[in-house]
Design an enzyme around this catalytic site. Structure first.
Site, PDB file in Angstrom:
ATOM      1  N   LYS A  36      48.190  61.572  39.270  1.00 25.07           N
ATOM      2  CA  LYS A  36      48.466  60.488  38.314  1.00 25.07           C
ATOM      3  C   LYS A  36      49.478  60.990  37.311  1.00 25.07           C
ATOM      4  O   LYS A  36      49.539  62.186  37.042  1.00 25.07           O
ATOM      5  CB  LYS A  36      47.179  60.107  37.572  1.00 25.07           C
ATOM      6  CG  LYS A  36      47.189  58.709  37.021  1.00 25.07           C
ATOM      7  CD  LYS A  36      46.753  57.733  38.058  1.00 25.07           C
ATOM      8  CE  LYS A  36      46.865  56.311  37.607  1.00 25.07           C
ATOM      9  NZ  LYS A  36      46.172  55.416  38.551  1.00 25.07           N
ATOM     10  N   ASP A  77      51.135  51.556  37.860  1.00 24.78           N
ATOM     11  CA  ASP A  77      49.816  51.443  37.215  1.00 24.78           C
ATOM     12  C   ASP A  77      50.087  50.592  35.972  1.00 24.78           C
ATOM     13  O   ASP A  77      51.109  49.883  35.947  1.00 24.78           O
ATOM     14  CB  ASP A  77      49.260  52.846  36.880  1.00 24.78           C
ATOM     15  CG  ASP A  77      47.779  52.824  36.518  1.00 24.78           C
ATOM     16  OD1 ASP A  77      46.951  52.806  37.433  1.00 24.78           O
ATOM     17  OD2 ASP A  77      47.435  52.802  35.318  1.00 24.78           O
TER      18      ASP A  77
HETATM   19  N1  GLU Z   1      47.602  52.744  40.132  1.00 26.76           N
HETATM   20  C1  GLU Z   1      46.891  52.318  41.287  1.00 26.76           C
HETATM   21  C2  GLU Z   1      45.531  52.969  41.315  1.00 26.76           C
HETATM   22  O1  GLU Z   1      44.960  53.198  40.281  1.00 26.76           O
HETATM   23  C3  GLU Z   1      47.693  52.471  42.572  1.00 26.76           C
HETATM   24  C4  GLU Z   1      48.163  53.847  42.881  1.00 26.76           C
HETATM   25  C5  GLU Z   1      49.110  53.933  44.086  1.00 26.76           C
HETATM   26  O2  GLU Z   1      49.418  52.929  44.678  1.00 26.76           O
HETATM   27  O3  GLU Z   1      49.501  55.066  44.372  1.00 26.76           O
HETATM   28  O4  GLU Z   1      44.959  53.227  42.335  1.00 26.76           O
END
Ligand code: GLU
Length: 447
Positions: free
Chosen positions: A124, A164
């Protein structure tokens, strides 16, 4: 292992990282029993290794605003765990972003990605950049400056960021443009959530919300209930709430509330297609005000300042905005108003106290890492299409998404079924994700 002892050590080592500690406590407490059936995990110190990220990058992001003034933000990428695949997870641009928030999200992502059935590790990143009130040009300059620092640490088989909170298709476009310029390679699979004409997957924008509603449907059916005819309150009006509103309406439910930081819109007769489309306009405006919906559709939506979506009477509550957005007082208000199900669509959308309150009250509850996994799962499908240099049809992606959500539900049932036949989805999701990552770590030796 003793969850309490490990938590005490973590608290001493990372004081003040409240969000990360909250996420870690929930996982450790729910996996403790299963973990202790495996002395080989204990011997390899799996849990002690799993609670620390593989590595963290922190960098300065300097850019110039529309007035010509120089602005400086902090940028991060937390590469949490790569036991089952390259690091994978979104970027969050929000004024409250700090390392604790991104560590919690990277930790959650590790287990969520394991549940998807696809080979993706957990990561992340993001920045304390606040997109509210910024022009498109400012957003572009910020994204370019952010990528100038990040690009060497990512790659289709290394680490694959996506969107996100505060990062959607527009931002991914600006980030990808700069990546391509720096890397001098058309490395399509380095980011997901791309536009359809340049490597994006059909349905990726809708996938988090669609997947969530497929999961809610399984939860209700397993409990002998039906989604059709139910009233739904959603928080937020961003990409996730938008996809959830489309699918909930399509499956015969009535979305009676959406909310924002400024308050809630009560939509007595249910959200319409025009209103759902308008959510996209609201997001693109960077104003972050849900009142705009009531101003545009005064006959259908009533705005109340300072109130949450949880103040509106509903059968199903779906937090779709931010962590800890639903607390114990909100849970009590919902239950008193007759809510029978709450599924987190945001990551860690409910406080620990709210979850316990729902569980003790016998309310159907499922956690974000299971419910919202359709988003990252479809990112995984985007990576597959990119690696194969082809694009699947919407029907193909949707069929795979449905299968993945049903498989995640099965894994929750397998590990979360209680003696009375009901399902503890928190335990089920945590144990299923944990076992997969722990087994991979064990098999790969002490690294
Ligand atoms: N931000 C999204 C999550 O919390 C998607 C992450 C992604 O697609 O890599 O899973």
């Amino acid at each position: 292992m003793k969850a309490n002892e490990i938590m005490a050590a973590l608290e001493a080592k990372h004081p003040g990282e409240d969000l990360f500690l909250q996420a870690a406590r929930e996982v450790l407490e729910t996996v403790e029993e299963e973990y202790n059936k495996h002395p080989e995990f204990e011997k390899a110190k799996i849990v002690e290794r799993m609670v620390e990220p593989d590595r963290i990058f922190t960098f300065r992001v300097t850019w110039v605003d529309d007035k010509g003034e120089i602005q400086t933000n902090l940028g991060y990428r937390v590469q949490f765990n790569s036991a089952i695949g390259p690091y994978k997870g979104g970027l969050r641009f929000h004024k409250a972003v700090n390392l604790s928030m991104l560590k919690f999200l990277g930790f959650e992502q590790t287990f969520k990605n394991a549940l998807t059935t696809l080979p993706m590790g957990g990561g992340k990143g993001g920045s304390d950049f606040d997109p509210v009130g910024k022009s498109n040009e400012e957003i572009m300059r910020f994204c370019q400056a952010f990528m100038l620092e990040l690009w060497r640490n990512i790659g289709p088989d290394t680490d694959v960021p996506a969107g996100d909170v505060g990062v959607g298709g527009r931002e991914i476009g600006f980030l990808y443009g700069m990546y391509k310029k720096l890397a001098r390679e058309y490395n399509t699979g380095v980011l997901t959530g791309k536009g359809e004409t340049w490597g994006g997957s059909i349905l990726r924008p809708e996938a988090t919300g669609f997947g969530a509603l497929y999961f809610v449907n399984h939860v209700l059916e397993t409990a002998g209930q039906k989604l059709a005819g139910k009233t739904v309150a959603l928080s937020g009006f961003g990409n996730v709430a938008w996809g959830a509103a489309i699918k909930a309406t399509e499956l015969g439910a009535k979305v009676v509330a959406i909310s924002g930081p400024d308050g809630v819109c009560h939509i007595k007769d249910g959200i319409t297609k025009e209103m759902i489309d308008y959510m996209l306009v609201m997001r693109a405006s960077n104003r972050n005000k849900v009142q705009d919906m009531a101003d545009k559709f005064p006959a259908a939506a009533t705005f109340t300042a300072g109130k949450k979506a949880w103040s509106i009477k509903c059968d199903i509550a779906l937090p779709c905005a931010f962590q800890n957005e639903l607390n114990e007082a909100d849970a009590k208000e919902l239950v008193a108003n007759g809510t029978m199900c709450c599924c987190e669509v945001s990551n860690m959308g409910c406080t620990a106290e709210a979850i316990h309150y729902f569980q003790h009250a016998g309310i159907l509850f499922a956690p974000g890492k299971a419910v919202n996994a359709g988003g990252v799962a479809t990112s995984g499908l985007e990576m597959t299409q990119n690696a194969a240099h082809l694009a699947w049809s919407g029907e193909e992606v949707d069929a795979k998404l449905k299968w993945i959500m049903s498989s995640i539900h099965e894994q929750c049932v397998r590990y979360g079924k209680k003696a009375d036949g009901t399902i503890d989805y928190v335990k089920g999701a945590n144990v299923a994700g944990f076992m997969k990552v722990a087994t991979a770590m064990l098999e790969q030796g002490t690294i």
